[in-house]
Design a protein around this motif. Structure first.
Motif, PDB file in Angstrom:
ATOM      1  N   ALA A 284      21.772  22.682 -61.841  1.00 34.18           N
ATOM      2  CA  ALA A 284      22.899  23.076 -60.987  1.00 34.18           C
ATOM      3  C   ALA A 284      22.383  23.243 -59.573  1.00 34.18           C
ATOM      4  N   GLY A 285      23.226  22.921 -58.604  1.00 33.83           N
ATOM      5  CA  GLY A 285      22.799  23.065 -57.217  1.00 33.83           C
ATOM      6  C   GLY A 285      23.853  22.583 -56.257  1.00 33.83           C
ATOM      7  N   SER A 296      19.834  12.518 -47.098  1.00 32.65           N
ATOM      8  CA  SER A 296      19.985  12.881 -45.693  1.00 32.65           C
ATOM      9  C   SER A 296      20.310  14.345 -45.435  1.00 32.65           C
ATOM     10  N   ASN A 297      20.699  15.086 -46.446  1.00 32.81           N
ATOM     11  CA  ASN A 297      21.074  16.491 -46.270  1.00 32.81           C
ATOM     12  C   ASN A 297      19.951  17.435 -46.646  1.00 32.81           C
ATOM     13  N   ARG A 298      20.068  18.690 -46.215  1.00 34.08           N
ATOM     14  CA  ARG A 298      19.279  19.765 -46.813  1.00 34.08           C
ATOM     15  C   ARG A 298      20.090  20.305 -47.992  1.00 34.08           C
ATOM     16  N   GLU A 299      19.547  20.152 -49.189  1.00 34.38           N
ATOM     17  CA  GLU A 299      20.195  20.583 -50.428  1.00 34.38           C
ATOM     18  C   GLU A 299      19.151  21.261 -51.320  1.00 34.38           C
ATOM     19  N   LEU A 300      19.626  22.127 -52.198  1.00 34.28           N
ATOM     20  CA  LEU A 300      18.741  22.802 -53.147  1.00 34.28           C
ATOM     21  C   LEU A 300      19.424  22.942 -54.496  1.00 34.28           C
ATOM     22  N   GLY A 301      18.674  22.657 -55.557  1.00 36.40           N
ATOM     23  CA  GLY A 301      19.152  22.871 -56.916  1.00 36.40           C
ATOM     24  C   GLY A 301      18.037  23.396 -57.795  1.00 36.40           C
ATOM     25  N   ILE A 302      18.381  23.660 -59.051  1.00 32.15           N
ATOM     26  CA  ILE A 302      17.419  24.205 -60.007  1.00 32.15           C
ATOM     27  C   ILE A 302      17.603  23.518 -61.348  1.00 32.15           C
TER      28      ILE A 302
END
Length: 327
Positions: A284-285, A296-302
């Motif tokens: 999920a993130g 191209s984005n700053r994204e974060l998931g786990i």
């Protein structure tokens, strides 16, 4: 990205299954927990997490338009907590009020770096010890109708990695994110990490996404269906992804969709592979399955194997699949 256009309005009742919720663990408890946004006018689990901070609070948020959350951040600042916030620079029409209020209260708040098309990450870290990783923004007008999830993570290596990236992004300096024990980041390794989850599915693969166009990930999901894995996809506005939906259907998977302009809206970004099996993984993130989101984005998931987190997401996803329209 966030929502497509302005058609997402407050509104309406949702199906009974859409109200499923699992409470997060206390902010400093060891391990992992998950919750579904409660489809009400507020998000008390998020507020409780913010208010648990006693020393520091770092937030990265694509959209912040929630008076309660903003006031809670200001209250933490007044209580002596060091509060720092990054807001996406392209969403000033949404974030401007929160930015001004936080700035006036002495909270450390900055707009995001132009190094990324969007800073689409949604994360809160308290006291350098626990991070909340969200699929949804803190935009209160969308709470009543949006499917979103949050994961609470107190893994020390994960939290250290989140804080290191936050420090660089807050200062607008370059950084190569570390994954800690369980993380995936854009624009570095999110695609490869998502593909590992998808390709590892042996029996079942459940996917819930707002956007669904990255060819590598869609191809991998279709390949799992063609290999005999039971693939189910829950998707917002499937008509926008007709060729991808046809690809999943042709491979033997099934797609259920939502497309009301005022009703229940799939904003979540989550994958559950091999639910209940020894090979189980749940992701999920903030990242959508699009090339822009992954590259191209700053994204974060786990990504976790945790049974509690998987159960929370799978239970809500089952409800959403049952309530969707065949695509």
């Amino acid at each position: 990205m966030s929502r497509k256009g302005t058609r997402r309005l407050l509104a309406v009742a949702v199906t009974a299954g859409a109200t499923l919720l699992a409470d997060a663990l206390p902010a400093h408890a060891a391990g992992y927990s998950a919750f579904a946004f409660n489809l009400g006018t507020t998000e008390p689990t998020v507020y409780s997490f913010i208010n648990s901070a006693t020393r520091t609070l770092d937030m990265t948020m694509y959209e912040l338009s929630d008076t309660t959350a903003v006031n809670d951040l200001i209250a933490r600042k007044k209580a002596g907590v060091t509060v720092r916030v990054i807001l996406d620079r392209t969403k000033t029409s949404v974030n401007g009020s929160a930015y001004s209020s936080l700035k006036a209260a002495g909270v450390g708040v900055v707009y995001s770096s132009s190094s990324y098309v969007y800073t689409h990450q949604k994360t809160i870290t308290v006291d350098g010890a626990t991070s909340m990783i969200l699929t949804g923004n803190l935009t209160s007008k969308y709470y009543p109708t949006s499917r979103d999830y949050g994961v609470v993570d107190s893994d020390a290596n994960d939290v250290a990695a989140v804080e290191r990236v936050f420090g660089a992004d807050y200062a607008h300096t370059s950084v190569t994110p570390g994954d800690g024990d369980n993380l995936l980041w854009s624009p570095t390794d999110s695609r490869s990490r998502l593909l590992a989850v998808v390709n590892g599915a042996t029996r079942t693969l459940d996917v819930e996404e707002e956007e669904f166009s990255d060819s590598a990930v869609v191809d991998a999901i279709a390949a799992r269906a063609a290999a005999g894995v039971k693939v189910r996809v829950v998707l917002e506005t499937p008509g926008s992804y007709a060729s991808e939906v046809a690809q999943i259907d042709d491979a033997g998977g099934t797609v259920r969709g939502y497309s009301s302009s005022t009703g229940f809206y799939i904003h979540a970004k989550a994958i559950v592979a091999d639910y209940g099996l020894a090979t189980q993984k749940v992701e999920a993130g903030s990242m959508n399955i699009t090339s822009n989101s992954l590259d191209s984005n700053r994204e974060l998931g786990i990504i976790l194997t945790d049974s509690g987190v998987a159960s929370t997401i799978e239970t809500a996803l089952n409800s959403d699949y049952a309530g969707g329209t065949p695509a």
